[in-house]
Design an enzyme around this catalytic site. Structure first.
Site, PDB file in Angstrom:
ATOM      1  N   GLU A 119      44.614   1.386 -64.091  1.00  0.00           N
ATOM      2  CA  GLU A 119      45.667   1.121 -65.059  1.00  0.00           C
ATOM      3  C   GLU A 119      45.154   0.452 -66.320  1.00  0.00           C
ATOM      4  O   GLU A 119      44.116  -0.197 -66.337  1.00  0.00           O
ATOM      5  CB  GLU A 119      46.739   0.232 -64.420  1.00  0.00           C
ATOM      6  N   CYS A 132      44.700  -4.281 -72.375  1.00  0.00           N
ATOM      7  CA  CYS A 132      44.071  -4.821 -71.166  1.00  0.00           C
ATOM      8  C   CYS A 132      43.419  -3.652 -70.433  1.00  0.00           C
ATOM      9  O   CYS A 132      44.091  -2.730 -69.987  1.00  0.00           O
ATOM     10  CB  CYS A 132      45.167  -5.485 -70.329  1.00  0.00           C
ATOM     11  N   CYS A 139      38.921  -3.525 -56.588  1.00  0.00           N
ATOM     12  CA  CYS A 139      37.961  -4.616 -56.790  1.00  0.00           C
ATOM     13  C   CYS A 139      37.444  -5.030 -55.427  1.00  0.00           C
ATOM     14  O   CYS A 139      38.199  -5.056 -54.456  1.00  0.00           O
ATOM     15  CB  CYS A 139      38.642  -5.809 -57.470  1.00  0.00           C
ATOM     16  N   CYS A 143      40.185 -11.741 -54.345  1.00  0.00           N
ATOM     17  CA  CYS A 143      40.782 -13.043 -54.628  1.00  0.00           C
ATOM     18  C   CYS A 143      42.160 -13.017 -53.967  1.00  0.00           C
ATOM     19  O   CYS A 143      42.865 -12.005 -54.026  1.00  0.00           O
ATOM     20  CB  CYS A 143      40.896 -13.274 -56.131  1.00  0.00           C
ATOM     21  N   CYS A 146      45.432 -11.922 -55.735  1.00  0.00           N
ATOM     22  CA  CYS A 146      45.348 -10.773 -56.646  1.00  0.00           C
ATOM     23  C   CYS A 146      45.639  -9.463 -55.936  1.00  0.00           C
ATOM     24  O   CYS A 146      45.044  -9.153 -54.909  1.00  0.00           O
ATOM     25  CB  CYS A 146      43.962 -10.717 -57.289  1.00  0.00           C
ATOM     26  N   HIS A 276      40.667 -21.102 -61.765  1.00  0.00           N
ATOM     27  CA  HIS A 276      41.774 -21.157 -60.799  1.00  0.00           C
ATOM     28  C   HIS A 276      41.796 -22.335 -59.834  1.00  0.00           C
ATOM     29  O   HIS A 276      42.801 -22.559 -59.147  1.00  0.00           O
ATOM     30  CB  HIS A 276      41.884 -19.863 -59.983  1.00  0.00           C
ATOM     31  N   CYS A 396      49.257  -9.330 -64.979  1.00  0.00           N
ATOM     32  CA  CYS A 396      47.938  -9.491 -64.373  1.00  0.00           C
ATOM     33  C   CYS A 396      48.052  -9.493 -62.867  1.00  0.00           C
ATOM     34  O   CYS A 396      48.941 -10.114 -62.313  1.00  0.00           O
ATOM     35  CB  CYS A 396      47.325 -10.827 -64.752  1.00  0.00           C
TER      36      CYS A 396
END
Ligand code: SAH
Ligand code: SF4
Length: 427
Positions: A119, A132, A139, A143, A146, A276, A396
């Site tokens: 995306e 973005c 990935c 995380c 996420c 984070h 995000c």
């Protein structure tokens, strides 16, 4: 469907790239560096003496004017255009889905030649428009907060697939210049004139343009796909092509420490770091790469990041998770750490975007305000990011495709495997 699966643990070892030959035997031009394009033209039979000049002409049409049809490349002789069309394609990623939010945010789900999807999101603001961009399909880093980390398929995007996102956004925004362009200086603008990217190029300026900034904050970890991201951003920054200044591009990493110095030296864009958390315990839990490269190592790499100074500060992203990383003590520790390493820093507080099955809740608005206030009073700017495109899930970590998701149990198993690998590798 042929899928290049990246095994559980991958070290960020740069691998030389090969120009991708398509099923029809043609070479895709988008994504080739200028040198690669020149070589490819020679291989296709363009006389070596002409190849460099022809490469400049093609480059101009492809990247500056957005032309996809060789027949429209007016200053190239018809015979040469025929040779080009026989051997090459310009092309764009296929749009599997396009959505527009009530706030103007646009999201494209792109489908690549092998059927994989990623995306890309455009976020318009009063003074800028930010694209973005994704670096990988999925990935490998998982995380815990996420959504991208739950995607089953993972592969690196090619330079062409990364640049293709920018070109597709320009198509959709209708932003290719129509006038003639004068030759311009190269993009290597090492002077400190922050406005040089607004200088007139040909008979148009970037003023009033919608797409002004790029953030590598879509899917995936850009520093696990270093060579492709470097090639792609090199093309995006080339002043005779897409012409975006390095000051308007930001690369976000979860903390791939060994690649950070090279990112600064060889790509030179702004750096954002997904911090984070400020303690080992919490960061190990929510950003598992912390078990391999800890907070101190990460901040030392930030301090050494080439090009960071008060005018070009490093952005620390900090997702606000209720009762996990959002206490007053966390805020004070954040200030202490940034001061300890003397980092030219700003903090970006991101309200957590929950997704179905996520383990966390977003901190309450007054908690976020208080956290922000403490960091501000510590002398560090800490704005709260305004959620955008919520109605189209463009936020995000919510970027997702039709790809199947992995179960939490499977994710935990993969994490454990990866971490075992990290421990072995460190031993
Ligand atoms: N992989 C890179 C860049 C992509 S993520 C990185 O991790 O830095 C872009 C930012 O969105 C990162 O800071 C990431 O941690 C954050 N993010 C991911 N999921 C999120 C969620 N559900 N809510 C809020 N922010 C999230
Ligand atoms: Fe990957 Fe970034 Fe998501 Fe972590 S936050 S899983 S590094 S995309």
């Amino acid at each position: 469907m042929p899928v290049m699966q990246i095994p559980g643990f991958i070290d960020p070892v740069p691998v030389p790239r090969v120009a991708s030959l398509r099923a029809d035997g043609k070479t895709a031009i988008v994504g080739l560096t200028r040198t690669e394009l020149t070589e490819a033209l020679t291989t296709a039979g363009i006389p070596a003496k002409q190849a460099k000049m022809r490469a400049s002409q093609v480059w101009h049409w492809v990247y500056h004017r957005g032309v996809v049809d060789f027949d429209l490349m007016a200053n190239i002789a018809r015979d040469t255009r025929t040779v080009l069309a026989e051997h090459f394609v310009v092309g764009r990623p296929e749009i599997a889905q396009a959505q527009v939010s009530t706030d103007g945010t646009r999201k494209w789900l792109l489908r690549f030649d092998d059927g994989n999807e990623a995306e890309c999101v455009f976020i318009p603001d009063a003074d800028r428009g930010t694209l973005c961009v994704s670096a990988q399909v999925g990935c490998t880093l998982n995380c815990r907060f996420c959504f991208t980390g739950t995607m089953k398929l993972v592969r690196n995007l090619t330079p062409g697939e990364i640049v293709g996102q920018v070109m597709l956004a320009r198509d959709a925004l209708g932003e290719w210049p129509t006038g003639a362009a004068k030759p311009v200086a190269r993009a290597d603008d090492d002077d400190d004139d922050a406005d040089d990217d607004d200088a007139p190029r040909g008979n148009y300026t970037s003023e009033g343009r919608m797409l002004t900034n790029i953030v590598m904050m879509g899917m995936g970890e850009p520093l696990y796909n270093f060579e492709a991201v470097k090639a792609a951003l090199g093309i995006v920054m080339d002043a005779t092509g897409l012409g975006l200044s390095k000051r308007r591009i930001t690369l976000s990493t979860s903390g791939v420490v060994p690649m950070m110095a090279r990112a600064g030296e060889e790509i030179g864009v702004n750096l954002a770091v997904s911090l984070h958390a400020v303690t080992k315990e919490v960061r190990d839990e929510i950003v598992p790469i912390n078990k391999r490269y800890g907070i101190d190592e990460l901040l030392a790499a930030c301090a050494a990041y080439p090009g960071a100074n008060n005018a070009r500060r490093i952005t620390f992203e900090y997702v606000m998770l209720k009762d996990k990383n959002d206490s007053d003590d966390d805020a004070r520790e954040l200030v202490r750490l940034i001061r300890k390493y003397r980092l030219p820093a700003k903090v970006n507080l991101i309200p957590f975007n929950p997704w179905p099955g996520s383990d966390y809740l977003c901190s309450d608005p007054d908690r976020i305000a208080r956290f922000s206030d403490i960091v501000f009073r510590g002398g560090i700017s800490a704005p709260v990011r305004r959620p955008r495109g919520r109605d189209i899930m463009a936020a995000c970590g919510q970027l997702k495709s039709a790809s199947e998701k992995i179960s939490r149990a499977e994710l935990d198993r993969r994490s454990a495997e990866k971490e075992a690998g990290w421990v072995d590798a460190a031993a």
